[in-house]
Design a protein around this motif. Structure first.
Motif, mmCIF file in Angstrom:
data_model
loop_
_atom_site.group_PDB
_atom_site.id
_atom_site.type_symbol
_atom_site.label_atom_id
_atom_site.label_comp_id
_atom_site.label_asym_id
_atom_site.label_seq_id
_atom_site.Cartn_x
_atom_site.Cartn_y
_atom_site.Cartn_z
ATOM 1 N N LEU A 295 51.844 51.041 53.918
ATOM 2 C CA LEU A 295 51.558 51.878 52.752
ATOM 3 C C LEU A 295 51.611 53.346 53.139
ATOM 4 N N SER A 296 52.014 54.170 52.186
ATOM 5 C CA SER A 296 52.015 55.612 52.407
ATOM 6 C C SER A 296 50.570 56.112 52.442
ATOM 7 N N ALA A 297 50.392 57.371 52.884
ATOM 8 C CA ALA A 297 49.050 57.959 52.941
ATOM 9 C C ALA A 297 48.403 57.971 51.564
ATOM 10 N N VAL A 298 49.196 58.274 50.533
ATOM 11 C CA VAL A 298 48.684 58.322 49.159
ATOM 12 C C VAL A 298 48.225 56.943 48.707
ATOM 13 N N LYS A 299 49.033 55.913 48.996
ATOM 14 C CA LYS A 299 48.678 54.562 48.542
ATOM 15 C C LYS A 299 47.446 54.046 49.284
ATOM 16 N N LEU A 300 47.284 54.411 50.559
ATOM 17 C CA LEU A 300 46.077 54.008 51.293
ATOM 18 C C LEU A 300 44.836 54.631 50.661
ATOM 19 N N ALA A 301 44.960 55.893 50.245
ATOM 20 C CA ALA A 301 43.835 56.565 49.587
ATOM 21 C C ALA A 301 43.521 55.899 48.258
ATOM 22 N N GLU A 302 44.570 55.490 47.523
ATOM 23 C CA GLU A 302 44.360 54.813 46.233
ATOM 24 C C GLU A 302 43.726 53.442 46.434
ATOM 25 N N LEU A 303 44.173 52.732 47.473
ATOM 26 C CA LEU A 303 43.584 51.420 47.785
ATOM 27 C C LEU A 303 42.098 51.575 48.076
ATOM 28 N N HIS A 304 41.743 52.602 48.831
ATOM 29 C CA HIS A 304 40.338 52.868 49.144
ATOM 30 C C HIS A 304 39.536 53.070 47.860
ATOM 31 N N SER A 305 40.084 53.850 46.914
ATOM 32 C CA SER A 305 39.390 54.117 45.644
ATOM 33 C C SER A 305 39.221 52.841 44.823
ATOM 34 N N ASP A 306 40.293 52.029 44.756
ATOM 35 C CA ASP A 306 40.221 50.776 43.993
ATOM 36 C C ASP A 306 39.185 49.819 44.577
ATOM 37 N N LEU A 307 39.165 49.712 45.899
ATOM 38 C CA LEU A 307 38.212 48.803 46.553
ATOM 39 C C LEU A 307 36.775 49.301 46.415
ATOM 40 N N LYS A 308 36.606 50.626 46.407
ATOM 41 C CA LYS A 308 35.270 51.199 46.236
ATOM 42 C C LYS A 308 34.713 50.848 44.858
ATOM 43 N N ILE A 309 35.573 50.934 43.826
ATOM 44 C CA ILE A 309 35.157 50.572 42.463
ATOM 45 C C ILE A 309 34.877 49.073 42.379
ATOM 46 N N GLN A 310 35.750 48.263 43.010
ATOM 47 C CA GLN A 310 35.565 46.813 43.004
ATOM 48 C C GLN A 310 34.238 46.437 43.663
ATOM 49 N N GLU A 311 33.939 47.099 44.784
ATOM 50 C CA GLU A 311 32.684 46.824 45.494
ATOM 51 C C GLU A 311 31.476 47.172 44.618
ATOM 52 N N LYS A 312 31.543 48.317 43.946
ATOM 53 C CA LYS A 312 30.439 48.741 43.083
ATOM 54 C C LYS A 312 30.252 47.760 41.919
ATOM 55 N N ASP A 313 31.366 47.317 41.324
ATOM 56 C CA ASP A 313 31.290 46.365 40.218
ATOM 57 C C ASP A 313 30.708 45.026 40.676
ATOM 58 N N GLU A 314 31.082 44.596 41.894
ATOM 59 C CA GLU A 314 30.569 43.321 42.409
ATOM 60 C C GLU A 314 29.076 43.394 42.706
ATOM 61 N N LEU A 315 28.619 44.534 43.197
ATOM 62 C CA LEU A 315 27.184 44.708 43.445
ATOM 63 C C LEU A 315 26.395 44.670 42.134
ATOM 64 N N SER A 316 26.967 45.300 41.098
ATOM 65 C CA SER A 316 26.323 45.273 39.774
ATOM 66 C C SER A 316 26.271 43.849 39.241
ATOM 67 N N TRP A 317 27.382 43.091 39.449
ATOM 68 C CA TRP A 317 27.423 41.708 38.968
ATOM 69 C C TRP A 317 26.384 40.835 39.689
ATOM 70 N N LYS A 318 26.223 41.048 40.993
ATOM 71 C CA LYS A 318 25.247 40.245 41.760
ATOM 72 C C LYS A 318 23.832 40.441 41.215
ATOM 73 N N LYS A 319 23.525 41.686 40.823
ATOM 74 C CA LYS A 319 22.210 41.956 40.232
ATOM 75 C C LYS A 319 22.063 41.233 38.896
ATOM 76 N N LEU A 320 23.127 41.265 38.073
ATOM 77 C CA LEU A 320 23.103 40.584 36.770
ATOM 78 C C LEU A 320 22.933 39.078 36.958
ATOM 79 N N LYS A 321 23.666 38.531 37.927
ATOM 80 C CA LYS A 321 23.598 37.082 38.168
ATOM 81 C C LYS A 321 22.203 36.675 38.610
#
Length: 291
Positions: free
Chosen positions: A3-29
Motif C-alpha cells: 500500500l502507498s503511504a496515503v492508503k496506509l494512513a487511510e487503513l489506520h483511520s478505518d481500523l481506528k473507527i472500527q475499533e471504537k465501534d466494536e468497543l461501543s458494541w461490546k458495552k451494548l451487548k
C-alpha cells in the motif's frame, strides 16, 4: 500489502473507527441491548468492506483504490463496470477537463465504485439472512424480530441503490458536459450527502443548517487531501534520501514524514467519523419519510 503511504494512513483511520465501534458494541451487548444481533452484523459488514478495500480478504485484485491521485496521467486501478469505464474513457479524451479536474473526476469514479461494492456486500448479507429465515418452520417472537431486521436491511439497500443511481447520473452528466462552475459542492461524498439530505424529512431551517455543516465538512476533506498529497511527496523524498547515505538529511526527512503521517491519520479519522455522523442523521430523516 504494497500500500502507498496515503492508503496506509487511510487503513489506520478505518481500523481506528472500527475499533471504537466494536468497543461501543461490546458495552451494548453487556447491557443486553443488541439481542437481535443487528449491530454485530453491521460491524461484520463494515470489517468485510475494510478488508476488501485494502486487499486483506485473500482475493487478488480486490483493492478498491491504490492512491487518490493519478500517476503520470494514468489511473492505476480499474472500475470493474463497463458503463463506468466507457464514461471515464470519454471524459479523458473529451478535452473538457484540466489535469486537476480529471484528478477530481477520477476520485468521483472511485467513490462510485466503492458505493457499488458496499451495496453488493450488503445484498449478499441480506440474501444469506433471507435463506436462513425461509428455512425456519415454526414462527416465533424471535423470528418476528428477525423479520424487522430484514425490513431494515432492505430499507438500507434501497437507500444505497438510490444513492448509486443518483451518483451514476451525475457522473454521466459531468463526463459529457464538464464541471459546472456554479456547483455548490465539489467533493463526491459531500454531493451525495446533499442530494440525500434534500430528499429527507428536513425543514427548510434544518436543511440550511445542514448545508452550512456540509461546507465545513468539505473544507475538512480538502485539508485532508492536502496532507495526503504532502505525505506522498514526503514519502518519495524519503526514499530518495535513503539512497544518498546522508544521515542528517535522512533524519530531517524522517521527522517530517512522521509528522505528516500522524496529521494525515488524525484528519482521516476525523473526516470518516464526521461522515458517519452526517450519514446517520440523513438516514434517520429518510426513514421518517417512509413512516
Amino acid at each position: 500489502l504494497h500500500l502507498s503511504a496515503v492508503k496506509l494512513a487511510e487503513l489506520h483511520s478505518d481500523l481506528k473507527i472500527q475499533e471504537k465501534d466494536e468497543l461501543s458494541w461490546k458495552k451494548l451487548k453487556a447491557e443486553g441491548l443488541d439481542e437481535d444481533g443487528e449491530k454485530e452484523a453491521k460491524l461484520r459488514r463494515n470489517l468485510n468492506v475494510i478488508m476488501t478495500k485494502y486487499g486483506m480478504n485473500g482475493k487478488k485484485d480486490s483493492q478498491l483504490v491504490d492512491t487518490n491521485y493519478i500517476k503520470d496521467g494514468t489511473e492505476s486501478d480499474t472500475l470493474d463496470d463497463p458503463r463506468l469505464e466507457k464514461l471515464w474513457s470519454k471524459a479523458k479524451t473529451s478535452g473538457k477537463f484540466s489535469d486537476e479536474e480529471l484528478d477530481k473526476l477520477w476520485r468521483e469514479f472511485k467513490h462510485h465504485k466503492e458505493k457499488i461494492h458496499e451495496y453488493n456486500i450488503l445484498l449478499e448479507t441480506v440474501s444469506r439472512t433471507e435463506d436462513i429465515h425461509k428455512n425456519v418452520i415454526n414462527p416465533s417472537e424471535e423470528n418476528l424480530v428477525k423479520e424487522e431486521i430484514l425490513h431494515n436491511k432492505h430499507r438500507e439497500l434501497k437507500e444505497k441503490l438510490r444513492s448509486i443511481n443518483q451518483g451514476f447520473e451525475r457522473l454521466r452528466k459531468v463526463s459529457h458536459q464538464g464541471y459546472d462552475t456554479t456547483s455548490e459542492f465539489e467533493e463526491p461524498r459531500v454531493i451525495d450527502l446533499w442530494d440525500m439530505a434534500k430528499s429527507a424529512n428536513f425543514t427548510e431551517k434544518e436543511l440550511e443548517s445542514f448545508r452550512e455543516e456540509l461546507k465545513h465538512f468539505e473544507a475538512k476533506i480538502e485539508k485532508h487531501h492536502h496532507y495526503q498529497k504532502q505525505l506522498e511527496i514526503s514519502h518519495q523524498k524519503l526514499k530518495h534520501v535513503e539512497g544518498t547515505g546522508d544521515k542528517e538529511h535522512l533524519n530531517r526527512n524522517k521527522e517530517k514524514y512522521a509528522m505528516l503521517e500522524e496529521k494525515t491519520k488524525e484528519l482521516g479519522y476525523k473526516v470518516k467519523k464526521h461522515l458517519q455522523d452526517l450519514s446517520s442523521r440523513i438516514s434517520q430523516g429518510l426513514q421518517h419519510n417512509e413512516l
